[in-house]
Design an enzyme around this catalytic site. Structure first.
Site, PDB file in Angstrom:
ATOM      1  N   HIS A 239      21.080 -10.182   4.535  1.00 30.09           N
ATOM      2  CA  HIS A 239      21.773  -9.227   3.656  1.00 30.09           C
ATOM      3  C   HIS A 239      22.226  -7.971   4.424  1.00 30.09           C
ATOM      4  O   HIS A 239      23.391  -7.594   4.404  1.00 30.09           O
ATOM      5  CB  HIS A 239      20.840  -8.792   2.520  1.00 30.09           C
ATOM      6  CG  HIS A 239      20.225  -9.905   1.730  1.00 30.09           C
ATOM      7  ND1 HIS A 239      20.921 -10.703   0.866  1.00 30.09           N
ATOM      8  CD2 HIS A 239      18.939 -10.340   1.687  1.00 30.09           C
ATOM      9  CE1 HIS A 239      20.114 -11.588   0.304  1.00 30.09           C
ATOM     10  NE2 HIS A 239      18.902 -11.395   0.788  1.00 30.09           N
TER      11      HIS A 239
HETATM   12  O1  RIB Z   1      18.708  -7.798  -2.250  1.00 30.00           O
HETATM   13  C1  RIB Z   1      18.563  -7.714  -0.852  1.00 30.00           C
HETATM   14  C2  RIB Z   1      18.321  -6.309  -0.422  1.00 30.00           C
HETATM   15  O2  RIB Z   1      17.089  -5.829  -0.972  1.00 30.00           O
HETATM   16  C3  RIB Z   1      18.155  -6.163   1.101  1.00 30.00           C
HETATM   17  O3  RIB Z   1      18.606  -4.907   1.501  1.00 30.00           O
HETATM   18  C4  RIB Z   1      16.667  -6.268   1.298  1.00 30.00           C
HETATM   19  O4  RIB Z   1      16.238  -5.614   2.492  1.00 30.00           O
HETATM   20  C5  RIB Z   1      16.167  -5.528   0.090  1.00 30.00           C
HETATM   21  O5  RIB Z   1      16.216  -4.126   0.388  1.00 30.00           O
END
Ligand code: RIB
Ligand code: CA
Length: 306
Positions: A239
């Site tokens: 992500h």
């Molecule tokens: O949904 C994914 C996000 O939430 C990413 O940034 C992960 O590190 C959590 O912070």
């Protein structure tokens, strides 16, 4: 060269985004601000420093931010990231202290000293960003831009929630902060689950074997982080590195210009991010497609270089 501040909640993928930023010639990391999210803020702050110290990076300050969302108690994700928040990667605990300034004051100072030069990359809940905008109303107009990892916009089959069926974790954790940031009217690139959950943008065991061939500190810690994800979930979701990659090579992603509404409060749809018909308010550029294989190649090439 982008001058960036990374606002993050390390977290496995935040740490991989930090390593990518440190290894990329496209960005200069001016500082890191940490927020509660994946783990309590003392842990996310320690984790950022653990990675920096392991990579012998001494010039990047880490300023601690919010311990809780604006209107809700923290609900961390240590069950996902491991008890230490970094996939039990074994890095030593930090020796350097956090910066004396709170995250929002630290960010404001950097931006006020270099108007229109600093890009903020936010990969955790947006609590620090909202606090900064509320304390320094001139900040949105002085940032060069904001790239955020957050939201699930229904633009692809992957654009569904991961904290609830309707909401992505960062936005769900602090929807009031996200609402403040989205309505600030500044230029925002929003990289959501629509693209980050694309299997082609995730690392698999073959990618891990490539990383393991490299005997560098960066490759070693990246391998430990990726391995935890693969062992627990069969793949390592990227992500936060993908959000950063939007700055490194915007051609990796397609974007649509949209008015975004964030559902606040604590009802069933808390943290949902809805795309509404355009109006007079400033649009957000929302990622709608990704060249996953090319992103993975970019990430690996950065990690595997000397
Ligand atoms: O949904 C994914 C996000 O939430 C990413 O940034 C992960 O590190 C959590 O912070
Ligand atoms: Ca994160």
């Amino acid at each position: 060269m982008h001058k960036v501040v990374l606002d993050m909640d390390p977290g496995i993928d935040d740490a991989l985004a930090l390593i990518l930023a440190l290894k990329s010639s496209e960005v200069q990391v001016l500082g890191i601000t940490t927020v509660a999210g994946n783990a309590p803020v003392e842990v996310t702050s320690a984790n950022a420093r653990r990675v920096l110290e392991y990579l012998n990076v001494e010039s990047i300050p880490v300023a601690m931010g919010a311990a809780n969302p604006l209107n809700h108690p923290l609900e961390d994700a240590l069950s996902y990231h491991g008890p230490d928040g970094l996939g039990n990667c074994g890095l030593a605990m930090p020796l350097t202290p956090v910066h004396a300034a709170k995250a929002w004051d630290f960010l404001a100072r950097l931006v006020l000293d270099a108007p229109h030069e600093v890009t903020l990359v936010a990969t955790g809940p947006l609590t620090n960003v909202a606090c900064a905008f509320e304390r320094y109303p001139e900040l949105p107009g002085l940032l060069a831009g904001l790239v955020l990892m957050g939201g699930a916009y229904g633009l692809t089959p992957y654009g569904k929630g991961n904290r609830t069926p309707f909401a992505e974790f960062n936005i769900w954790q602090d929807p009031e902060a996200a609402h403040t940031v989205v309505k600030s009217g500044m230029d925002i690139l929003a990289v959501g689950l629509d693209v980050t959950m694309d299997p082609a943008a995730c690392l698999n065991s073959q990618h891990l074997e490539q990383i393991k061939t490299k005997q560098t500190q960066a490759a070693h810690v990246a391998a430990r982080l990726v391995e935890f994800g693969i062992e627990h979930r069969g793949c390592c979701r990227m992500h936060d590195p993908l959000a950063l990659a939007a700055l490194l090579d915007a051609s990796l992603l397609d974007f649509i210009s949209a008015k975004v509404e964030v559902v606040t409060g604590n009802d069933w749809d808390r943290g949902a991010t809805r795309i509404l018909p355009p109006d007079s308010s400033r649009s957000v550029q929302v990622a709608s497609a990704v060249d996953g294989p090319r992103f993975v190649r970019l990430f690996l090439s950065c990690i595997l270089e000397e």
